[in-house]
Design a protein around this motif. Sequence first.
Motif, PDB file in Angstrom:
ATOM      1  N   TYR A 115      -9.085  -2.144  66.563  1.00 52.16           N
ATOM      2  CA  TYR A 115      -9.634  -3.526  66.589  1.00 52.16           C
ATOM      3  C   TYR A 115      -9.419  -3.836  65.081  1.00 52.16           C
ATOM      4  CZ  TYR A 115     -13.973  -6.496  66.088  1.00 52.16           C
ATOM      5  OH  TYR A 115     -14.570  -7.772  65.733  1.00 52.16           O
ATOM      6  N   PRO A 116      -9.366  -5.145  65.001  1.00 47.43           N
ATOM      7  CA  PRO A 116      -9.723  -6.464  66.062  1.00 47.43           C
ATOM      8  C   PRO A 116      -8.316  -6.786  66.741  1.00 47.43           C
ATOM      9  CG  PRO A 116      -9.063  -7.497  63.834  1.00 47.43           C
ATOM     10  CD  PRO A 116      -9.244  -5.710  63.540  1.00 47.43           C
ATOM     11  N   ASN A 117      -7.337  -5.908  66.748  1.00 50.36           N
ATOM     12  CA  ASN A 117      -6.192  -6.026  67.566  1.00 50.36           C
ATOM     13  C   ASN A 117      -6.387  -5.339  69.006  1.00 50.36           C
ATOM     14  OD1 ASN A 117      -4.782  -7.661  65.733  1.00 50.36           O
ATOM     15  ND2 ASN A 117      -4.377  -6.121  64.709  1.00 50.36           N
ATOM     16  N   GLU A 118      -5.153  -4.979  69.671  1.00 50.27           N
ATOM     17  CA  GLU A 118      -5.342  -4.217  70.909  1.00 50.27           C
ATOM     18  C   GLU A 118      -5.955  -2.832  70.335  1.00 50.27           C
ATOM     19  OE1 GLU A 118      -4.516  -4.220  74.391  1.00 50.27           O
ATOM     20  OE2 GLU A 118      -4.740  -6.418  73.532  1.00 50.27           O
ATOM     21  N   TYR A 119      -7.008  -2.463  71.361  1.00 49.87           N
ATOM     22  CA  TYR A 119      -7.668  -1.170  71.337  1.00 49.87           C
ATOM     23  C   TYR A 119      -7.721  -0.498  72.716  1.00 49.87           C
ATOM     24  CZ  TYR A 119     -11.550  -4.023  72.407  1.00 49.87           C
ATOM     25  OH  TYR A 119     -12.296  -4.829  73.183  1.00 49.87           O
ATOM     26  N   LYS A 120      -7.921   0.942  72.447  1.00 51.65           N
ATOM     27  CA  LYS A 120      -8.024   1.474  73.643  1.00 51.65           C
ATOM     28  C   LYS A 120      -9.683   1.466  74.182  1.00 51.65           C
ATOM     29  CE  LYS A 120      -7.547   6.640  74.532  1.00 51.65           C
ATOM     30  NZ  LYS A 120      -7.100   7.747  73.666  1.00 51.65           N
ATOM     31  N   LYS A 121      -9.496   1.441  75.676  1.00 51.81           N
ATOM     32  CA  LYS A 121     -10.877   1.145  76.251  1.00 51.81           C
ATOM     33  C   LYS A 121     -11.140   2.316  77.227  1.00 51.81           C
ATOM     34  CE  LYS A 121     -10.750  -3.740  76.489  1.00 51.81           C
ATOM     35  NZ  LYS A 121     -10.284  -4.802  77.175  1.00 51.81           N
ATOM     36  N   ASN A 122     -12.409   2.401  77.346  1.00 55.41           N
ATOM     37  CA  ASN A 122     -13.039   3.456  78.470  1.00 55.41           C
ATOM     38  C   ASN A 122     -12.695   4.868  78.081  1.00 55.41           C
ATOM     39  OD1 ASN A 122     -13.296   1.167  80.454  1.00 55.41           O
ATOM     40  ND2 ASN A 122     -11.302   1.129  80.844  1.00 55.41           N
ATOM     41  N   THR A 123     -13.116   5.133  76.768  1.00 64.87           N
ATOM     42  CA  THR A 123     -13.344   6.413  76.363  1.00 64.87           C
ATOM     43  C   THR A 123     -14.601   6.907  76.155  1.00 64.87           C
ATOM     44  OG1 THR A 123     -13.395   5.807  73.882  1.00 64.87           O
ATOM     45  CG2 THR A 123     -11.299   6.246  75.081  1.00 64.87           C
ATOM     46  N   ILE A 124     -15.150   8.098  76.453  1.00 66.39           N
ATOM     47  CA  ILE A 124     -16.252   8.370  76.558  1.00 66.39           C
ATOM     48  C   ILE A 124     -16.895   8.899  75.111  1.00 66.39           C
ATOM     49  CG2 ILE A 124     -17.836  10.134  77.719  1.00 66.39           C
ATOM     50  CD1 ILE A 124     -16.170  10.523  79.862  1.00 66.39           C
ATOM     51  N   LEU A 125     -18.204   8.321  74.978  1.00 67.23           N
ATOM     52  CA  LEU A 125     -18.915   8.679  73.574  1.00 67.23           C
ATOM     53  C   LEU A 125     -19.627  10.064  73.865  1.00 67.23           C
ATOM     54  CD1 LEU A 125     -20.059   5.147  72.650  1.00 67.23           C
ATOM     55  CD2 LEU A 125     -18.406   6.579  71.571  1.00 67.23           C
ATOM     56  N   GLU A 126     -19.102  11.170  73.831  1.00 71.96           N
ATOM     57  CA  GLU A 126     -19.478  12.478  74.314  1.00 71.96           C
ATOM     58  C   GLU A 126     -20.851  12.945  73.610  1.00 71.96           C
ATOM     59  OE1 GLU A 126     -16.420  15.209  74.744  1.00 71.96           O
ATOM     60  OE2 GLU A 126     -15.522  14.080  76.188  1.00 71.96           O
ATOM     61  N   ASN A 127     -20.893  12.808  72.421  1.00 72.18           N
ATOM     62  CA  ASN A 127     -21.850  13.451  71.511  1.00 72.18           C
ATOM     63  C   ASN A 127     -23.081  12.312  71.474  1.00 72.18           C
ATOM     64  OD1 ASN A 127     -20.417  15.488  71.422  1.00 72.18           O
ATOM     65  ND2 ASN A 127     -19.172  14.781  69.762  1.00 72.18           N
TER      66      ASN A 127
END
Length: 421
Positions: A336-348
């Motif tokens: 961010y603010p450019n391309e970033y990975k989506k749909n990762t889990i915030l596990e903790n």
Amino acid sequence: MNVAIIGSGGRENSICFALNKSKKVNKIFCIPGNGGTENISKNLKIDINNFQEIKKVVEKNKINLLVVGPENPLVNGIVDFFHGSDVKVFGPNKAASQLEGSKIFTKNLCKKYNIPTAKFGIFQNSAETKKFITNSNFPIVIKADGLASGKGVYISENKEEAYRAVDEIFGGKFGEAQNILIEEFLVGEEMSYFIVTDGKSIKPFETAQDHKRVNEGDKGQNTGGMGAYSPSRLMNKNLESKIINKIINPTLDGLKDLGIEYKGFLYAGLMIKNGEPHLIEYNVRMGDPECQTILPKLETDLMEVLLSCCNNTLDKINIKWNEKKSLSIVLCSRGYPNEYKKNTILENIQKIKTDQYNLCYHAGTIIDNNNIIAVGGRVLNFISLADSFLEARQNIIENIKILNWQDGFYRKDIGYKVIDE
Ligand code: AMP
Ligand code: GLY
């Protein structure tokens, strides 16, 4: 009363959280909300600019108050759309929202009423703009008129950069060909100043300093905001009276001369130079992340503040603030603010320590299968209230370490102007 909050960011999560504490509030809905608001309200997946659809859910769920977080629905006239109906809408109407919707409208108002702001010129085409630039001193500020989510502003250091900005704006980067505004570059320190008004009286609604650049030391690209602290270190009674007398009151009086009444939050983006305020821009809403930073300091029931604005009784209430220092840090998706990975889990996320003074608001998250998933560029907002900004920042960083989200990043230096290390 039943309330619906329009928007899906950290700002709206903080409004939802504050309203959830009010005894006056029965059910809360968020349109469309995020993973954080889903825990304390009911999210409704509706386009925030589809007023007909919003009207349907307002009627179906017997919603009494709509609180509008972002500028788009305000600029598009959501207040006017519901005018005369049973639902109250907190925010300015379409005409008043031009303060944010058209930079040129605001600059012309400033000129007419002698409101201190950067000198400016308005240009309609590329050739004319470039001719002006050729004879200018640098840096120079080039802005697209209209809404551009804070991205339509270029600070150009030389002719080549300035020409590129002009080509991008007239090339349609921020929508169909628009007017261009060229401004003198103001030197000083920025501050966000907020008021709330019912059209008759105004009340200060705290100050904050945002950190718009993506990298530490205020370097790199502009973002929606990487963190803030409140109150601003620049604030004092003398400055506040200058802001109100030279900027806020002449603006509201100027609108009145045009037959326009302003109601709602008003956010003045200011540049302070040698103790003198200059208006950079107006926003017709709370700031993000300023709202998340300021609202935890509010000791008065937020619902009471909002209703008193809708009912023209703001002068009857006393808005009280906690004296603690508040700081927020925005946790973003890497890239961010450019391309970033989506749909990762915030596990903790369940391990984060929250209490009355330590909060975590969601922005770009959704809940899926009981997991909190990061889907946006700005994902979580951590806020801490403490006796010092340093302590607040340490509390937050401790929490971010507990979260230990490998796909995220944040600025560790938020508040560096008020923290001696
Ligand atoms: P705006 O969207 O108009 O608030 O502009 C975004 C950012 O650009 C502001 O927060 C300032 O940091 C900067 N900026 C805008 N206008 C000026 C100006 N005339 N002089 C210096 N900086 C400016
Ligand atoms: N904090 C910047 C904004 O809300 O526009």
